[in-house]
Enzyme design. Structure first.
Site, PDB file in Angstrom:
ATOM      1  N   ASP A 107       3.198  -5.750  -4.882  1.00 11.27           N
ATOM      2  CA  ASP A 107       4.347  -5.586  -3.998  1.00 11.27           C
ATOM      3  C   ASP A 107       5.582  -6.201  -4.654  1.00 11.27           C
ATOM      4  O   ASP A 107       5.637  -7.418  -4.859  1.00 11.27           O
ATOM      5  CB  ASP A 107       4.052  -6.269  -2.651  1.00 11.27           C
ATOM      6  CG  ASP A 107       5.017  -5.827  -1.576  1.00 11.27           C
ATOM      7  OD1 ASP A 107       5.924  -5.032  -1.878  1.00 11.27           O
ATOM      8  OD2 ASP A 107       4.857  -6.273  -0.424  1.00 11.27           O
ATOM      9  N   ASP A 108       6.530  -5.366  -4.998  1.00 11.53           N
ATOM     10  CA  ASP A 108       7.818  -5.805  -5.567  1.00 11.53           C
ATOM     11  C   ASP A 108       7.695  -6.381  -6.984  1.00 11.53           C
ATOM     12  O   ASP A 108       8.543  -7.164  -7.407  1.00 11.53           O
ATOM     13  CB  ASP A 108       8.525  -6.844  -4.671  1.00 11.53           C
ATOM     14  CG  ASP A 108       8.940  -6.289  -3.318  1.00 11.53           C
ATOM     15  OD1 ASP A 108       8.601  -5.141  -3.013  1.00 11.53           O
ATOM     16  OD2 ASP A 108       9.618  -7.019  -2.565  1.00 11.53           O
ATOM     17  N   CYS A 145       8.825  -0.459   0.427  1.00  7.60           N
ATOM     18  CA  CYS A 145       7.367  -0.486   0.638  1.00  7.60           C
ATOM     19  C   CYS A 145       6.769   0.710   1.379  1.00  7.60           C
ATOM     20  O   CYS A 145       5.906   1.407   0.844  1.00  7.60           O
ATOM     21  CB  CYS A 145       6.996  -1.742   1.426  1.00  7.60           C
ATOM     22  SG  CYS A 145       7.377  -3.271   0.568  1.00  7.60           S
ATOM     23  N   ARG A 179       4.180   3.544  -0.209  1.00 11.99           N
ATOM     24  CA  ARG A 179       2.742   3.513   0.085  1.00 11.99           C
ATOM     25  C   ARG A 179       2.281   4.819   0.731  1.00 11.99           C
ATOM     26  O   ARG A 179       1.170   5.300   0.479  1.00 11.99           O
ATOM     27  CB  ARG A 179       2.424   2.315   0.993  1.00 11.99           C
ATOM     28  CG  ARG A 179       2.476   1.013   0.214  1.00 11.99           C
ATOM     29  CD  ARG A 179       2.847  -0.198   1.058  1.00 11.99           C
ATOM     30  NE  ARG A 179       3.420  -1.201   0.171  1.00 11.99           N
ATOM     31  CZ  ARG A 179       2.701  -2.123  -0.476  1.00 11.99           C
ATOM     32  NH1 ARG A 179       1.409  -2.229  -0.270  1.00 11.99           N
ATOM     33  NH2 ARG A 179       3.299  -2.967  -1.297  1.00 11.99           N
ATOM     34  N   LYS A 202      -2.212  -5.458   1.630  1.00 10.90           N
ATOM     35  CA  LYS A 202      -1.086  -4.996   2.450  1.00 10.90           C
ATOM     36  C   LYS A 202      -1.200  -3.502   2.734  1.00 10.90           C
ATOM     37  O   LYS A 202      -1.357  -2.714   1.814  1.00 10.90           O
ATOM     38  CB  LYS A 202       0.221  -5.284   1.711  1.00 10.90           C
ATOM     39  CG  LYS A 202       1.455  -4.746   2.422  1.00 10.90           C
ATOM     40  CD  LYS A 202       2.705  -5.176   1.706  1.00 10.90           C
ATOM     41  CE  LYS A 202       3.941  -4.526   2.319  1.00 10.90           C
ATOM     42  NZ  LYS A 202       5.176  -5.004   1.691  1.00 10.90           N
ATOM     43  N   HIS A 249       0.880  -1.542   5.597  1.00 13.76           N
ATOM     44  CA  HIS A 249       2.270  -1.162   5.833  1.00 13.76           C
ATOM     45  C   HIS A 249       2.486   0.324   6.090  1.00 13.76           C
ATOM     46  O   HIS A 249       3.533   0.883   5.762  1.00 13.76           O
ATOM     47  CB  HIS A 249       3.173  -1.636   4.676  1.00 13.76           C
ATOM     48  CG  HIS A 249       4.521  -2.099   5.189  1.00 13.76           C
ATOM     49  ND1 HIS A 249       5.530  -2.569   4.385  1.00 13.76           N
ATOM     50  CD2 HIS A 249       5.013  -2.135   6.462  1.00 13.76           C
ATOM     51  CE1 HIS A 249       6.574  -2.888   5.118  1.00 13.76           C
ATOM     52  NE2 HIS A 249       6.282  -2.641   6.384  1.00 13.76           N
ATOM     53  N   SER A 258       4.431  -6.544   5.653  1.00 11.33           N
ATOM     54  CA  SER A 258       4.971  -7.455   4.637  1.00 11.33           C
ATOM     55  C   SER A 258       4.751  -8.912   5.034  1.00 11.33           C
ATOM     56  O   SER A 258       4.768  -9.267   6.219  1.00 11.33           O
ATOM     57  CB  SER A 258       6.468  -7.209   4.430  1.00 11.33           C
ATOM     58  OG  SER A 258       6.653  -5.916   3.925  1.00 11.33           O
ATOM     59  N   HIS A 263       5.826 -10.253  -3.469  1.00 17.31           N
ATOM     60  CA  HIS A 263       6.881 -10.114  -2.455  1.00 17.31           C
ATOM     61  C   HIS A 263       7.182 -11.517  -1.910  1.00 17.31           C
ATOM     62  O   HIS A 263       6.259 -12.314  -1.742  1.00 17.31           O
ATOM     63  CB  HIS A 263       6.327  -9.205  -1.357  1.00 17.31           C
ATOM     64  CG  HIS A 263       7.290  -8.769  -0.304  1.00 17.31           C
ATOM     65  ND1 HIS A 263       7.810  -9.630   0.631  1.00 17.31           N
ATOM     66  CD2 HIS A 263       7.808  -7.550  -0.020  1.00 17.31           C
ATOM     67  CE1 HIS A 263       8.601  -8.937   1.448  1.00 17.31           C
ATOM     68  NE2 HIS A 263       8.619  -7.689   1.072  1.00 17.31           N
ATOM     69  N   ASP A 286       4.559  -1.068  -5.939  1.00 17.47           N
ATOM     70  CA  ASP A 286       5.143  -0.140  -4.960  1.00 17.47           C
ATOM     71  C   ASP A 286       6.628   0.114  -5.152  1.00 17.47           C
ATOM     72  O   ASP A 286       7.149   1.123  -4.727  1.00 17.47           O
ATOM     73  CB  ASP A 286       4.906  -0.673  -3.533  1.00 17.47           C
ATOM     74  CG  ASP A 286       5.698  -1.943  -3.240  1.00 17.47           C
ATOM     75  OD1 ASP A 286       5.983  -2.714  -4.183  1.00 17.47           O
ATOM     76  OD2 ASP A 286       6.038  -2.173  -2.068  1.00 17.47           O
ATOM     77  N   ASN A 287       7.324  -0.846  -5.753  1.00 18.14           N
ATOM     78  CA  ASN A 287       8.775  -0.680  -5.991  1.00 18.14           C
ATOM     79  C   ASN A 287       9.228  -1.823  -6.896  1.00 18.14           C
ATOM     80  O   ASN A 287       8.461  -2.745  -7.183  1.00 18.14           O
ATOM     81  CB  ASN A 287       9.583  -0.657  -4.679  1.00 18.14           C
ATOM     82  CG  ASN A 287       9.327  -1.843  -3.772  1.00 18.14           C
ATOM     83  OD1 ASN A 287       8.736  -1.703  -2.708  1.00 18.14           O
ATOM     84  ND2 ASN A 287       9.768  -3.023  -4.181  1.00 18.14           N
ATOM     85  N   LYS A 314      14.613  -3.189  -6.566  1.00 21.08           N
ATOM     86  CA  LYS A 314      14.128  -2.698  -5.270  1.00 21.08           C
ATOM     87  C   LYS A 314      15.262  -2.218  -4.371  1.00 21.08           C
ATOM     88  O   LYS A 314      16.306  -2.854  -4.297  1.00 21.08           O
ATOM     89  CB  LYS A 314      13.395  -3.844  -4.564  1.00 21.08           C
ATOM     90  CG  LYS A 314      12.980  -3.567  -3.123  1.00 21.08           C
ATOM     91  CD  LYS A 314      12.209  -4.720  -2.542  1.00 21.08           C
ATOM     92  CE  LYS A 314      11.873  -4.479  -1.079  1.00 21.08           C
ATOM     93  NZ  LYS A 314      10.982  -5.523  -0.535  1.00 21.08           N
TER      94      LYS A 314
HETATM   95 MG    MG Z   1       7.505  -3.623  -1.905  1.00 17.21          MG
END
Ligand code: MG
Length: 466
Positions: free
Chosen positions: A37-38, A77, A81, A134, A136, A159, A233, A285-286, A306
């Site tokens: 994540d991130d 996110c 996803r 996660k 989401h 998150s 994240h 994811d980003n 992001k």
């Molecule tokens: Mg993310």
């Protein structure tokens, strides 16, 4: 072209020497997708980070393929996803929005039941399926992983910075010096909340151990494990074995713990005798959340991070590992998380749904070292709007907007044009030199817009306000 000819000749030569016995159908491979994540493009040592040590991911990349033009399908996110799980641009499932960009704890929507998730497709092909981490894509019962094709779930459903308590330190103090009790996020086992607030200091370790346990438990049948780490994240948490151990501060501690977990997972796969029949993919994811100073990651040489459609928002590390099948090397071809959907289903012997558009393509030829990527185009959406299109090495921006500066989007006519081979940092607009390229991309964008049927918006629905 020459490569294909070589394969054709090889096949003919084999037949000329007497037809080989037909090969037994290959066992269905296992799939493990590790989704951070991130995490930024530049956050791993094997992608050039100078002070974060990632020996396990470096080894995974050396034994497998390291992709340098691999993309998430969105810059935040939830839509990212949704695209991974469905193989479709998030606008098709309604999992993106121009105001509420992701799902929140007060959200009433989620991934529509009409979508056919990767887990549903693989379960129908005989796979055991597990989601760790996660989610989401909706935290209310109809939308949970166990209602989307996963046999089991263990994780935080959104998150890790959500459900912040009103009496936690004000402003960013709760981020700079995070404590688990400031964020009342639930930890779920299947459909039950088993811990609240989740003790995030051990969350990466526990996700790793859950995954290891699943591999050992499921080793006698084909399995798909989706391990979606909550880290890195913000708020950042590492377990005590990693706290204060990296030169990159807390962010480095967190990434090094994720790396260590990947090493343990690959060791488990090897020790279980599954290395030759398990595809492991590592990506995110980003891009990095740059507004959080040193608590956000790095996009390396790419622009921004992001939340926006510059390269740093969506281009990610992409590592593929499957000894004996994935041909080791550096891959500069285009790939996207949506392609994991199509690729995994194809490798499992299935077919993607024919009754709807699927945006993913089958990357198997590249993974096997037998041909180029079938992907030559990337669509960059912000919410429901097409902001940019990449075709080959060229990327045209019809609109740009800062990630989190609150300023409106700026339209560009003619579009900004960058050659991502010559200029990966998107610094030098070459629109005036390539009117032919702009015309081609304009046609691609027009055809894409015309054929697009958006799904019912899911992210603006709120509990009690429907
Ligand atoms: Mg993310």
């Amino acid at each position: 072209m020459r490569r294909w000819q070589r394969i054709g000749w090889g096949l003919l030569a084999g037949l000329a020497g007497g037809a080989p016995a037909p090969a037994a159908p290959a066992a269905k491979p296992n799939f493990v997708i590790v989704f951070c994540d991130d995490l930024g493009y530049g956050d791993l040592a094997c992608y050039g980070h100078p002070t974060i040590r990632t020996p396990n991911l470096d080894r995974m990349a050396a034994e497998g393929q390291k992709w340098t033009n691999f993309y998430a399908a969105a810059s935040v996110c939830t839509p990212s996803r949704a695209a991974l799980m469905t193989g479709r641009l998030p606008i098709r499932s309604g999992m993106c929005d121009d105001q509420r960009r992701v799902l929140f704890p007060d959200s009433a929507g989620g991934l529509p039941a009409s979508e056919i998730t990767l887990s549903e497709a693989l379960r129908d092909l005989g796979y055991a399926t597990a989601c760790v981490g996660k989610w989401h894509l909706g935290h209310l019962p109809p939308y949970l992983p166990t209602n989307n094709g996963f046999d089991s779930y263990f994780g935080i459903p959104y998150s890790n910075d959500m459900d912040r308590l009103a009496d936690s330190p004000k402003g960013r103090e709760a981020i700079w010096n995070p404590r688990p009790e400031y964020f009342n996020v639930p930890l779920m086992r299947d459909r039950e909340v088993v811990e609240r607030p989740a003790d995030q200091t051990t969350i990466t370790k526990r996700y790793t151990e859950e995954t290891i346990g699943l591999i050992r438990k499921l080793k006698d049948r084909p399995f798909f494990i989706y391990l979606a780490h909550n880290m890195p994240h913000i708020p950042l948490f590492a377990s005590k074995d990693f706290l204060g151990t990296s030169r990159r501060g807390l962010y480095g501690d967190v990434v090094e713990e994720v790396d260590s977990g990947v090493g343990r997972i690959l060791d488990t796969i090897r020790e279980s005798g599954l290395a030759e029949r398990t595809l492991v993919v590592f990506t995110s994811d980003n891009g990095p959340w740059l507004t959080f100073d040193t608590h956000g990651g790095s996009a390396g040489p790419l622009r921004d991070g992001k939340g926006c459609t510059w390269e740093g928002g969506m281009r990610e590390p992409g590592i593929f590992w499957w000894p004996g099948t994935v041909k080791p090397g550096l891959v500069q071809d285009l790939g996207c998380t949506m392609d994991l959907y199509t690729t995994c289903i194809a490798l499992a012997g299935g077919k993607v749904p024919a009754d709807r558009p699927v945006d993913g393509v089958d990357l198997t030829p590249v993974l096997r070292g037998e041909g180029p990527s079938p992907r030559d185009t990337m669509f960059y959406y912000r919410g429901t709007q097409l902001f940019a299109v990449r075709h080959g090495p060229f990327k045209a921006h019809f609109k740009t907007q800062g990630a989190y500066d609150g300023k409106p989007a700026v339209a560009h006519d003619p579009p900004l044009l960058f050659h991502l081979g010559h200029d990966p940092g998107e610094s030098f607009n070459v629109a005036s030199k390539h009117p032919d390229v702009l015309a081609t991309i304009a046609e691609i964008a027009e055809a894409h817009r015309k054929g697009m049927v958006p799904g019912e918006p899911q992210l603006r629905k709120r509990i009690g306000k429907e």
